[in-house]
Design a protein around this motif. Structure first.
Motif, PDB file in Angstrom:
ATOM      1  N   TYR A 131       0.824  -1.211   0.000  1.00 37.36           N
ATOM      2  CA  TYR A 131       0.000   0.000   0.000  1.00 37.36           C
ATOM      3  C   TYR A 131       0.859   1.262   0.000  1.00 37.36           C
ATOM      4  O   TYR A 131       1.886   1.341   0.693  1.00 37.36           O
ATOM      5  N   LEU A 132       0.395   2.240  -0.752  1.00 37.86           N
ATOM      6  CA  LEU A 132       0.939   3.595  -0.744  1.00 37.86           C
ATOM      7  C   LEU A 132      -0.169   4.496  -0.199  1.00 37.86           C
ATOM      8  O   LEU A 132      -1.274   4.544  -0.755  1.00 37.86           O
ATOM      9  N   ALA A 133       0.093   5.208   0.885  1.00 40.00           N
ATOM     10  CA  ALA A 133      -0.930   6.043   1.512  1.00 40.00           C
ATOM     11  C   ALA A 133      -0.933   7.443   0.899  1.00 40.00           C
ATOM     12  O   ALA A 133       0.120   8.018   0.590  1.00 40.00           O
ATOM     13  N   ALA A 134      -2.132   7.979   0.713  1.00 36.84           N
ATOM     14  CA  ALA A 134      -2.302   9.350   0.224  1.00 36.84           C
ATOM     15  C   ALA A 134      -3.657   9.849   0.704  1.00 36.84           C
ATOM     16  O   ALA A 134      -4.606   9.076   0.835  1.00 36.84           O
ATOM     17  N   ALA A 135      -3.732  11.129   0.965  1.00 33.21           N
ATOM     18  CA  ALA A 135      -4.998  11.710   1.410  1.00 33.21           C
ATOM     19  C   ALA A 135      -5.977  11.809   0.242  1.00 33.21           C
ATOM     20  O   ALA A 135      -5.579  11.809  -0.933  1.00 33.21           O
ATOM     21  N   ASN A 136      -7.248  11.873   0.577  1.00 31.24           N
ATOM     22  CA  ASN A 136      -8.302  12.013  -0.435  1.00 31.24           C
ATOM     23  C   ASN A 136      -8.083  13.293  -1.239  1.00 31.24           C
ATOM     24  O   ASN A 136      -8.145  14.388  -0.685  1.00 31.24           O
ATOM     25  N   LEU A 144      -4.324  15.906  -3.315  1.00 29.89           N
ATOM     26  CA  LEU A 144      -4.272  16.315  -4.721  1.00 29.89           C
ATOM     27  C   LEU A 144      -2.829  16.427  -5.187  1.00 29.89           C
ATOM     28  O   LEU A 144      -2.488  16.011  -6.307  1.00 29.89           O
ATOM     29  N   ALA A 145      -1.967  16.973  -4.341  1.00 35.77           N
ATOM     30  CA  ALA A 145      -0.545  17.087  -4.687  1.00 35.77           C
ATOM     31  C   ALA A 145       0.075  15.709  -4.896  1.00 35.77           C
ATOM     32  O   ALA A 145       0.849  15.494  -5.837  1.00 35.77           O
ATOM     33  N   ALA A 146      -0.282  14.751  -4.039  1.00 36.34           N
ATOM     34  CA  ALA A 146       0.230  13.386  -4.186  1.00 36.34           C
ATOM     35  C   ALA A 146      -0.243  12.783  -5.502  1.00 36.34           C
ATOM     36  O   ALA A 146       0.526  12.122  -6.224  1.00 36.34           O
ATOM     37  N   GLN A 147      -1.495  13.012  -5.834  1.00 44.39           N
ATOM     38  CA  GLN A 147      -2.036  12.514  -7.101  1.00 44.39           C
ATOM     39  C   GLN A 147      -1.266  13.101  -8.277  1.00 44.39           C
ATOM     40  O   GLN A 147      -0.922  12.391  -9.231  1.00 44.39           O
ATOM     41  N   GLN A 148      -0.971  14.381  -8.217  1.00 43.40           N
ATOM     42  CA  GLN A 148      -0.249  15.039  -9.302  1.00 43.40           C
ATOM     43  C   GLN A 148       1.164  14.486  -9.460  1.00 43.40           C
ATOM     44  O   GLN A 148       1.653  14.300 -10.589  1.00 43.40           O
TER      45      GLN A 148
END
Length: 257
Positions: A131-136, A144-148
Motif C-alpha cells: 500500500y501507498l498512503a495518500a490523502a483524499n 491532490l498534490a500526491a495525485q499530481q
C-alpha cells in the motif's frame, strides 16, 4: 474605625471591579484548522493565549469537511484551510473577510523501512509494496498534490486500479497509515515529520518530490463574519502573520509568505 476601613475597602472594591472587567473582556474563539497544520496551530495558540489573555479552541479536520461544517452553520470564528480556493469561496459568499495566505506546505514521501531517500523514483516505479498512503484528493490539498506527483510519472491510475492506494480522509489519517506500518510508504506533509513529538521523529526515510511536480500548496485563512468576537479574531490573525507566528510556522516545515 470607619475611616481606617474606607481605604482598604475601596481598594478591595476597585480590585474586584478590575478583576471582573478583565474577566468580562476575555473571550474564547473557535478556529477551524486544516489537519496538516495541527501542531503548528497548537503552538501558535498557546503563544497567543499567553500574550493576549484570550483563549482559542481548535477544530482539526480535512479542509473540505471543515468548509461543509461552516456552510452548515458551525459556530467557528476563523477558518485555516490547506488551500486557497475554499476560503476564497467563503469571501465571495459574504461569509468571510480578510483572506490571506498564512503558509505554503511541502509534500514529502515517507517510509519507515523503504529507502525512499535514496531510491524514491525506482521504488515508485517498481511498485514493490502493498500500500501507498495518500490523502483524499477531493478533500485534502496534500492528497491532490500526491495525485499530481504520481500522474506525472504515469502511476496514479495504475496504482488505483491495482488497489494499492490507501486513501486517508485527511493528511492526519494518511500519516497514521504510514507510521503504524499499515502502508509501507505514503505522501504526507513535511510539517508532520518536523513535529518533535511525532512517533517517527528521527526515524525512517524521506524524499521531497520536486516542487514543480505539483501545484503550490498555498494555505489560506479568513475571519468568519458570523463571529461574535471580531476584534479578538483580528488580534489572533495579526499574531499569526507577525514575526512570532511566522517563526513557529517555519519551524514546522512550511514556507511563509
Amino acid at each position: 474605625m470607619l475611616k481606617t476601613l474606607k481605604k482598604p475597602l475601596a481598594a478591595a472594591l476597585l480590585g474586584g471591579s478590575l478583576l471582573a472587567a478583565a474577566s468580562a473582556q476575555a473571550a474564547t474563539i473557535t478556529v477551524a484548522i486544516a489537519a496538516n497544520f495541527t501542531k503548528a496551530a497548537e503552538e501558535i495558540g498557546a503563544a497567543w493565549e499567553a500574550k493576549s489573555g484570550h483563549d482559542v479552541r481548535f477544530s482539526f479536520g480535512p479542509s473540505g469537511k471543515l468548509l461543509a461544517q461552516i456552510q452548515n452553520g458551525a459556530p467557528f470564528d476563523a477558518y485555516f484551510s490547506a488551500d486557497t480556493d475554499r476560503p476564497e469561496l467563503l469571501v465571495e459568499a459574504g461569509d468571510a473577510r480578510d483572506f490571506f495566505v498564512y503558509a505554503r506546505g511541502q509534500l514529502a514521501l515517507f517510509s519507515l523501512d523503504l529507502p525512499v531517500d535514496e531510491r524514491a523514483e525506482a521504488i515508485l516505479a517498481d511498485g514493490d509494496f502493498r500500500y501507498l498512503a495518500a490523502a483524499n484528493p477531493k478533500a485534502a490539498p496534500y492528497g491532490l498534490a500526491a495525485q499530481q506527483v504520481l500522474e506525472k510519472r504515469g502511476l496514479y491510475q495504475r496504482y488505483r486500479d491495482a488497489g494499492k492506494i490507501a486513501t486517508g480522509e485527511s493528511i492526519t489519517q494518511t500519516f497514521q497509515f504510514v507510521t503504524t506500518g499499515n502502508a509501507q510508504l505514503g505522501f504526507v506533509a513535511l510539517s508532520q515529520l518536523r513535529d518533535p513529538e511525532s512517533p517517527v521523529a528521527g526515524k525512517g526515510h524521506t524524499w521531497m518530490p520536486p516542487a514543480e511536480d505539483y501545484d503550490p500548496i498555498e494555505q489560506g485563512a479568513v475571519a468568519l463574519t458570523r463571529s461574535e468576537h471580531p476584534e479578538v479574531v483580528d488580534d489572533f490573525l495579526t499574531f499569526v502573520r507577525g514575526d512570532a507566528g511566522a517563526a513557529i510556522i517555519a519551524k514546522y516545515g512550511y514556507d511563509t509568505p
